[in-house]
Design a protein around this motif. Sequence first.
Motif, short mmCIF file in Angstrom:
data_model
loop_
_atom_site.label_atom_id
_atom_site.label_comp_id
_atom_site.label_asym_id
_atom_site.label_seq_id
_atom_site.Cartn_x
_atom_site.Cartn_y
_atom_site.Cartn_z
N ALA A 138 42.31 33.64 42.02
CA ALA A 138 42.32 32.49 43.10
C ALA A 138 41.04 31.39 42.50
O ALA A 138 40.12 31.74 42.73
N SER A 139 41.38 30.25 42.93
CA SER A 139 40.76 29.27 43.06
C SER A 139 39.29 29.26 44.14
O SER A 139 37.86 29.58 44.18
N ALA A 140 39.93 30.63 45.10
CA ALA A 140 38.70 29.93 46.55
C ALA A 140 37.44 31.36 45.68
O ALA A 140 37.05 31.69 46.04
N SER A 141 38.27 32.29 44.66
CA SER A 141 37.35 33.45 44.56
C SER A 141 36.66 33.06 43.58
O SER A 141 35.61 33.88 42.19
N LEU A 142 36.36 31.97 42.57
CA LEU A 142 36.15 31.47 41.76
C LEU A 142 34.50 31.28 41.91
O LEU A 142 33.95 31.63 41.13
N THR A 143 34.05 30.97 42.78
CA THR A 143 32.92 31.23 42.95
C THR A 143 31.85 33.25 43.89
O THR A 143 30.78 33.40 43.37
N ASP A 144 32.66 34.27 43.72
CA ASP A 144 32.68 35.63 43.76
C ASP A 144 32.45 36.67 42.09
O ASP A 144 32.88 37.52 41.90
N ASP A 145 31.34 36.12 41.89
CA ASP A 145 30.33 36.95 41.18
C ASP A 145 30.78 38.40 40.38
O ASP A 145 31.11 38.95 39.61
N ASP A 146 30.38 39.31 41.68
CA ASP A 146 31.04 40.59 41.55
C ASP A 146 32.41 41.18 41.04
O ASP A 146 33.13 41.48 40.33
N LEU A 147 33.85 40.24 41.97
CA LEU A 147 34.68 40.44 41.58
C LEU A 147 35.24 39.00 39.87
O LEU A 147 35.91 40.61 39.59
#
Length: 312
Positions: A138-147
């Motif tokens: 999801a766009s909201a998760s684009l910056t979550d490197d661990d994910l």
Amino acid sequence: MISAPRSGTRTRVLGDRPVGPGHPVYVTGEIGINHNGDLDNAFALIDAAADAGCDAVKFQKRTPEVCTPRDQWDVERDTPWGRMTYIDYRHRVEFGEEEYRRIDDYCRQIGIAWFASPWDTESVAFLEKFDVPAHKVASASLTDDDLLRALRATGRTVILSTGMSTPQQIRHAVEVLGSENIVLCHATSTYPAKAAELNLRVINTLQAEYPNVPIGYSGHETGLQTTLAAVALGAAFVERHITLDRAMWGSDQAASVEPGGLQRLVRDIRVVEESLGDGVKRVYDSELGPMRKLRRVPGVVAEAGDREPVAV
């Protein structure tokens, strides 16, 4: 089965389907949490997507305690099931393994694929219990490197939405995921999004910047015509939120497409992609009769004998 794309190509594989230029647009009905925690609603939405001719449906998977800020857990809110804390609400609309087993079985029975957007690494592990054709960021998760690293480690195709993100953030996410097994989707993360803020030409910008990555479109607007324009601009993957009724309770319902609209959207996507052709100018057999009837001056080259394709 997990399939890797051929190196250097702009084609990816979602299950048994190639996605990219020269292949039919892969159309996904985003159910998200529009089922409101009701399995019958989920089945009805899957039916609507299958009846419309969608290739897949998509859900969202969260671990509520991970994805809900701790200071919001005990905040009370009114819901269709009465007044409850926000953390209880998050659990109320979240499907567990039993529900997803039934969703998996149902999708196999009717012949439509399903996958989901995991919002945390625990949800990645959860979804890996199923043979999904892809994972979605999801766009909201684009910056979550661990994910992103957890998703890359699965080896599956990853679809990355780019709403609410800068070009630098997108480039970083692509570096973390690796460009060889992703589909990149232009998106504007407003629900519903205004036409003036869709900026569909970003599809062409992404095509130029990522020449070995198929580019898609994840739309949150009302209406259908702008999604068709995205296909005309070259989107190889299309995702729209779907709902049984836009008046239903839930934050995504108003920006979703109802079953009748979904039927029209998929139908018109197929017409648009067929009409785009291959870009080679030619005289079609169907034009020869009108040519003989209407063209008074033959021109320098005799038309009837000169119908070789000409690139323009």
